[in-house]
Design a protein around this motif. Structure first.
Motif, PDB file in Angstrom:
ATOM      1  N   VAL A 196       0.846  -1.200   0.000  1.00 16.83           N
ATOM      2  CA  VAL A 196       0.000   0.000   0.000  1.00 16.83           C
ATOM      3  C   VAL A 196       0.884   1.255   0.000  1.00 16.83           C
ATOM      4  O   VAL A 196       0.750   2.111  -0.856  1.00 16.83           O
ATOM      5  N   LYS A 197       1.799   1.347   0.954  1.00 19.85           N
ATOM      6  CA  LYS A 197       2.665   2.533   1.012  1.00 19.85           C
ATOM      7  C   LYS A 197       3.863   2.313   1.942  1.00 19.85           C
ATOM      8  O   LYS A 197       3.874   1.375   2.743  1.00 19.85           O
ATOM      9  N   HIS A 198       4.801   3.221   1.825  1.00 12.50           N
ATOM     10  CA  HIS A 198       5.958   3.227   2.708  1.00 12.50           C
ATOM     11  C   HIS A 198       5.546   3.940   3.994  1.00 12.50           C
ATOM     12  O   HIS A 198       4.902   4.986   3.931  1.00 12.50           O
ATOM     13  N   ILE A 199       5.885   3.363   5.171  1.00 14.20           N
ATOM     14  CA  ILE A 199       5.451   4.052   6.390  1.00 14.20           C
ATOM     15  C   ILE A 199       6.591   4.494   7.304  1.00 14.20           C
ATOM     16  O   ILE A 199       6.381   5.265   8.226  1.00 14.20           O
ATOM     17  N   GLY A 200       7.766   4.037   7.078  1.00 17.30           N
ATOM     18  CA  GLY A 200       8.859   4.485   7.952  1.00 17.30           C
ATOM     19  C   GLY A 200      10.182   3.860   7.543  1.00 17.30           C
ATOM     20  O   GLY A 200      10.214   2.888   6.791  1.00 17.30           O
ATOM     21  N   SER A 201      11.247   4.446   8.041  1.00 10.90           N
ATOM     22  CA  SER A 201      12.572   3.893   7.778  1.00 10.90           C
ATOM     23  C   SER A 201      13.387   3.962   9.052  1.00 10.90           C
ATOM     24  O   SER A 201      13.290   4.937   9.795  1.00 10.90           O
ATOM     25  N   GLY A 202      14.173   2.941   9.266  1.00 10.19           N
ATOM     26  CA  GLY A 202      15.136   2.974  10.353  1.00 10.19           C
ATOM     27  C   GLY A 202      16.508   2.833   9.735  1.00 10.19           C
ATOM     28  O   GLY A 202      16.656   2.863   8.511  1.00 10.19           O
ATOM     29  N   PHE A 204      18.199   0.193   9.861  1.00  4.56           N
ATOM     30  CA  PHE A 204      18.400  -1.184   9.416  1.00  4.56           C
ATOM     31  C   PHE A 204      17.242  -1.714   8.591  1.00  4.56           C
ATOM     32  O   PHE A 204      17.210  -2.882   8.245  1.00  4.56           O
ATOM     33  N   SER A 205      16.253  -0.875   8.349  1.00  5.15           N
ATOM     34  CA  SER A 205      15.088  -1.401   7.638  1.00  5.15           C
ATOM     35  C   SER A 205      14.252  -0.296   7.009  1.00  5.15           C
ATOM     36  O   SER A 205      14.346   0.872   7.397  1.00  5.15           O
ATOM     37  N   ASN A 206      13.455  -0.719   6.035  1.00  3.27           N
ATOM     38  CA  ASN A 206      12.362   0.119   5.551  1.00  3.27           C
ATOM     39  C   ASN A 206      11.085  -0.570   6.004  1.00  3.27           C
ATOM     40  O   ASN A 206      11.013  -1.800   6.008  1.00  3.27           O
ATOM     41  N   VAL A 207      10.103   0.225   6.400  1.00  9.71           N
ATOM     42  CA  VAL A 207       8.851  -0.373   6.865  1.00  9.71           C
ATOM     43  C   VAL A 207       7.733   0.046   5.922  1.00  9.71           C
ATOM     44  O   VAL A 207       7.587   1.227   5.587  1.00  9.71           O
ATOM     45  N   VAL A 220      -4.411  -9.926  10.250  1.00 12.91           N
ATOM     46  CA  VAL A 220      -3.381  -9.941   9.198  1.00 12.91           C
ATOM     47  C   VAL A 220      -3.840  -9.199   7.940  1.00 12.91           C
ATOM     48  O   VAL A 220      -3.191  -9.255   6.910  1.00 12.91           O
ATOM     49  N   ARG A 221      -4.980  -8.522   8.048  1.00 13.59           N
ATOM     50  CA  ARG A 221      -5.496  -7.802   6.870  1.00 13.59           C
ATOM     51  C   ARG A 221      -4.564  -6.642   6.508  1.00 13.59           C
ATOM     52  O   ARG A 221      -4.170  -6.485   5.372  1.00 13.59           O
ATOM     53  N   GLU A 222      -4.201  -5.856   7.491  1.00 15.50           N
ATOM     54  CA  GLU A 222      -3.203  -4.810   7.262  1.00 15.50           C
ATOM     55  C   GLU A 222      -1.980  -5.137   8.102  1.00 15.50           C
ATOM     56  O   GLU A 222      -2.106  -5.333   9.323  1.00 15.50           O
ATOM     57  N   VAL A 223      -0.833  -5.182   7.470  1.00 18.04           N
ATOM     58  CA  VAL A 223       0.374  -5.527   8.227  1.00 18.04           C
ATOM     59  C   VAL A 223       1.494  -4.541   7.901  1.00 18.04           C
ATOM     60  O   VAL A 223       1.532  -3.956   6.816  1.00 18.04           O
ATOM     61  N   ALA A 224       2.373  -4.362   8.886  1.00 15.06           N
ATOM     62  CA  ALA A 224       3.575  -3.545   8.648  1.00 15.06           C
ATOM     63  C   ALA A 224       4.681  -4.527   8.271  1.00 15.06           C
ATOM     64  O   ALA A 224       4.930  -5.487   9.001  1.00 15.06           O
ATOM     65  N   VAL A 225       5.297  -4.307   7.141  1.00 14.84           N
ATOM     66  CA  VAL A 225       6.367  -5.221   6.711  1.00 14.84           C
ATOM     67  C   VAL A 225       7.706  -4.520   6.904  1.00 14.84           C
ATOM     68  O   VAL A 225       7.970  -3.473   6.310  1.00 14.84           O
ATOM     69  N   LYS A 226       8.500  -5.080   7.797  1.00 11.83           N
ATOM     70  CA  LYS A 226       9.812  -4.505   8.098  1.00 11.83           C
ATOM     71  C   LYS A 226      10.831  -5.203   7.200  1.00 11.83           C
ATOM     72  O   LYS A 226      11.126  -6.386   7.383  1.00 11.83           O
ATOM     73  N   ARG A 227      11.317  -4.489   6.222  1.00 12.00           N
ATOM     74  CA  ARG A 227      12.219  -5.078   5.203  1.00 12.00           C
ATOM     75  C   ARG A 227      13.661  -4.765   5.535  1.00 12.00           C
ATOM     76  O   ARG A 227      14.047  -3.596   5.644  1.00 12.00           O
ATOM     77  N   LEU A 228      14.436  -5.806   5.714  1.00  8.28           N
ATOM     78  CA  LEU A 228      15.850  -5.637   6.069  1.00  8.28           C
ATOM     79  C   LEU A 228      16.585  -4.833   5.002  1.00  8.28           C
ATOM     80  O   LEU A 228      16.468  -5.092   3.816  1.00  8.28           O
ATOM     81  N   PRO A 302      19.547 -12.408   0.314  1.00  8.12           N
ATOM     82  CA  PRO A 302      18.126 -12.764   0.363  1.00  8.12           C
ATOM     83  C   PRO A 302      17.270 -11.705   1.045  1.00  8.12           C
ATOM     84  O   PRO A 302      17.645 -11.202   2.105  1.00  8.12           O
ATOM     85  N   PRO A 303      16.147 -11.371   0.462  1.00 10.85           N
ATOM     86  CA  PRO A 303      15.268 -10.393   1.108  1.00 10.85           C
ATOM     87  C   PRO A 303      14.687 -10.973   2.390  1.00 10.85           C
ATOM     88  O   PRO A 303      14.359 -12.148   2.443  1.00 10.85           O
ATOM     89  N   CYS A 304      14.612 -10.136   3.402  1.00  9.88           N
ATOM     90  CA  CYS A 304      13.984 -10.583   4.649  1.00  9.88           C
ATOM     91  C   CYS A 304      12.857  -9.615   4.983  1.00  9.88           C
ATOM     92  O   CYS A 304      13.106  -8.428   5.229  1.00  9.88           O
ATOM     93  N   ASP A 305      11.648 -10.091   4.961  1.00  8.46           N
ATOM     94  CA  ASP A 305      10.470  -9.279   5.253  1.00  8.46           C
ATOM     95  C   ASP A 305       9.786  -9.807   6.504  1.00  8.46           C
ATOM     96  O   ASP A 305       9.211 -10.898   6.489  1.00  8.46           O
ATOM     97  N   MET A 306       9.848  -9.018   7.582  1.00  7.36           N
ATOM     98  CA  MET A 306       9.145  -9.426   8.804  1.00  7.36           C
ATOM     99  C   MET A 306       7.731  -8.875   8.727  1.00  7.36           C
ATOM    100  O   MET A 306       7.546  -7.666   8.555  1.00  7.36           O
TER     101      MET A 306
END
Ligand SMILES: Nc1ncnc2c1ncn2[C@@H]1O[C@H](COP(=O)(O)OP(=O)(O)OP(=O)(O)O)[C@@H](O)[C@H]1O
Length: 519
Positions: A196-202, A204-207, A220-228, A302-306
């Motif tokens: 849907v959209k980008h919501i934050g960055s740290g 070590f990750s983009n969220v 689990v309908r809307e989830v925040a995906v923390k991408r390494l 490898p991509p890691c998506d939490m």
């Protein structure tokens, strides 16, 4: 203004001699706690400067540098455009001054106590137009675990080019905007989410926000995906895999990632963010997932998506900034009480967080929403925050002391700064004191004081922290605010500092906790 002038006409706080910065972190870490106590005694007895008069003792205090903190060479950009924050909204910078640090290098300068003019910008609430917005930096993880020694050979590419097919992966290629993942412990069912959209960055990750394409379960309908975010040096194809620096960086990244995942997987508390799933089960089933995956396919990082629970109102710093501070007492009390519950749960389960800060407190509802259901039963049933970012957390065994010098600049305790073994529980409660002070005062406690002289402004944050040099401004004459007691008993020496249980028992927290159905 009068109030501040008044304050500055009082005798100044003890000043430490600033010539003891040569000591390395290693030297400092070898010190025993007896040494630390001795240092604290010396500190108390050190130079005191009053108006027109200087009493100097021969004592010096050595504040170690962060030179050999092992850092992940991560990019230092921050996008504070998480929900609830608008970098373009007009704000009165004079009334709220919670600064953001400008860069990694600057952070180290601060920590090294090399004061430079204009080094710290007080009130960067609205990012200057000519600067990319940045966020407060966590000092990156220090490897407390052994490095991976196994060699990883051949060359590599970044996760951006990852194609599941070349990894014998059962997933299909749906394109960049579709995430394929699994809910924890349901490894047999591949699920789909759409970006849907980008919501934050740290650091070590983009969220990113994703919505489910095939699930109606509201959890689990809307989830925040923390991408390494992989450090740049891992994707430099010319020095891949064989260099010791590559292996070291990969190892540190792996330690931090697996620590965060293993701890998150084990947690279950309403006020703590939930790890719901992952794009590849190996990240939670293997102790060395990056090593395993890169070993299998050396050409790919490898991509890691939490896949995490989503807090739609963003982080607390952004929300406070968007409101220009001035949070009401009841709101601060409620948010802080939930945060205390989260930390109490962690400490009871022998976990220390080590990166407690406003940015890591996520809001499930906007302040207006919370206000709107304040008088309804749901207010007592529903948590309003979730604590996030477990990248620096640690599982403690038998009250062991920590040695990793990590945390975020404004929130680190004096003992972490000193580089001696420290009790992680007490460093967490120190950070809670910083958070509560910031919410009450709309400024960080160890920033240069309002109306600071150039000299005071040039003094590094670490100096003020090491001297416990903070004071009340807005609340200086407020004798009724019972929350002040928590700050006063946490931003203090470690042998006097409140534990999380003591904070929880204070009337400021207890009166709220007792009303909550989920506590
Ligand atoms: N579950 C979530 N729901 C909503 N926003 C989130 C969530 N998780 C993270 N964010 C946003 O993304 C930002 C970065 O997330 P996080 O702190 O977990 O990343 P990080 O790379 O570990 O950060 P740091 O640099 O502090 O170590 C947060 O400050 C917050 O604004």
């Amino acid at each position: 203004m009068d109030e501040y002038n008044n304050i500055y006409s009082q005798p100044k706080t003890p000043r430490l001699k600033q010539d003891g910065f040569q000591g390395s972190a290693d030297d400092q870490q070898e010190k025993t706690s007896t040494d630390v106590n001795e240092e604290e005694k010396q500190k108390a007895a050190s130079t005191v400067v009053t108006k027109g008069e200087t009493h100097t003792t021969p004592l010096t205090v050595s504040i170690p540098t962060f030179e050999n903190v092992q850092t992940l060479p991560t990019p230092m950009t921050y996008t504070p455009l998480s929900p609830g924050n608008s970098a373009t909204s007009p704000m009165d910078q004079s009334s709220l001054s919670i600064p953001k640090r400008r860069s990694h290098a600057r952070l180290l300068d601060d920590m090294l106590s090399i004061a430079q003019p204009n080094q710290r910008v007080v009130s960067e609430l609205v990012a200057p137009a000519n600067l990319s917005p940045q966020r407060v930096l966590s000092l990156p993880t220090v490897a407390e675990e052994a490095l991976i020694n196994d060699s990883v050979d051949s060359d590599s590419r970044t996760g951006e080019n990852y194609s599941p097919e070349c990894d014998d992966d059962p997933t299909e290629n749906y394109g960049d905007d579709v995430l394929q993942g699994y809910l924890l412990d349901h490894w047999d069912q591949l699920l789909l989410w759409r970006k849907v959209k980008h919501i934050g960055s740290g650091n070590f990750s983009n969220v990113l926000l994703y919505e489910s394409m095939d699930q109606s379960d509201p959890k689990v309908r809307e989830v925040a995906v923390k991408r390494l975010k992989y450090p740049e040096e891992l994707s430099n194809i010319d020095q891949i895999n064989t260099s010791s620096r590559y292996k070291e960086t990969l190892s540190r990244l792996e330690n931090s990632l697996t620590r965060e995942l293993q701890v998150l997987k084990s947690l279950n508390h309403p006020c703590i963010v939930k790890l719901l799933g992952i794009n590849n089960p190996i990240f939670v089933t293997s102790k060395k997932p990056l090593h395993d995956l890169i070993g299998k396919n050396p050409r790919i990082l490898p991509p890691c998506d939490m896949i995490m629970s989503y807090c739609s109102a963003g982080d607390l710093l952004a929300a406070v900034m968007a409101r220009n501070g001035g949070l009401e007492f009841w709101l601060i009390q409620r948010i802080f009480a939930e945060l205390v519950l989260a930390v109490k749960y962690l400490h009871r389960n022998s976990i220390i967080h080590r990166d407690l800060k406003l940015e890591n407190v996520l809001l499930k509802y906007t302040f207006d929403d919370i206000n709107s259901f304040k008088n309804s039963p749901i207010y007592y049933k529903q948590n309003v925050i979730e604590l996030a970012d477990f990248g620096l957390c640690k599982r403690i065994e038998n009250n062991e002391m920590c040695t990793a010098r990590c945390g975020s600049e404004d929130y680190v305790s004096p003992e972490i700064l000193m580089g001696v073994p420290y009790d992680g529980h007490l460093s967490d409660t120190w950070a809670l004191g910083v958070i509560l002070y910031s919410l009450f005062e709309d400024r960080l406690p160890f920033d240069p004081p309002p109306n600071a002289s150039v000299r005071q402004r040039n003094r590094a944050t670490s100096h003020r922290i090491a001297r416990f040099d903070w004071r009340w401004y807005r609340l200086s004459n407020n004798e009724t605010n019972v929350g002040k007691k928590i700050v006063e008993n946490t931003l203090t020496r470690k042998n006097q500092r409140w534990s999380i249980s003591e904070i929880c028992e204070s009337s400021f927290v207890k009166t709220i906790v007792d009303t909550l159905d989920f506590s």
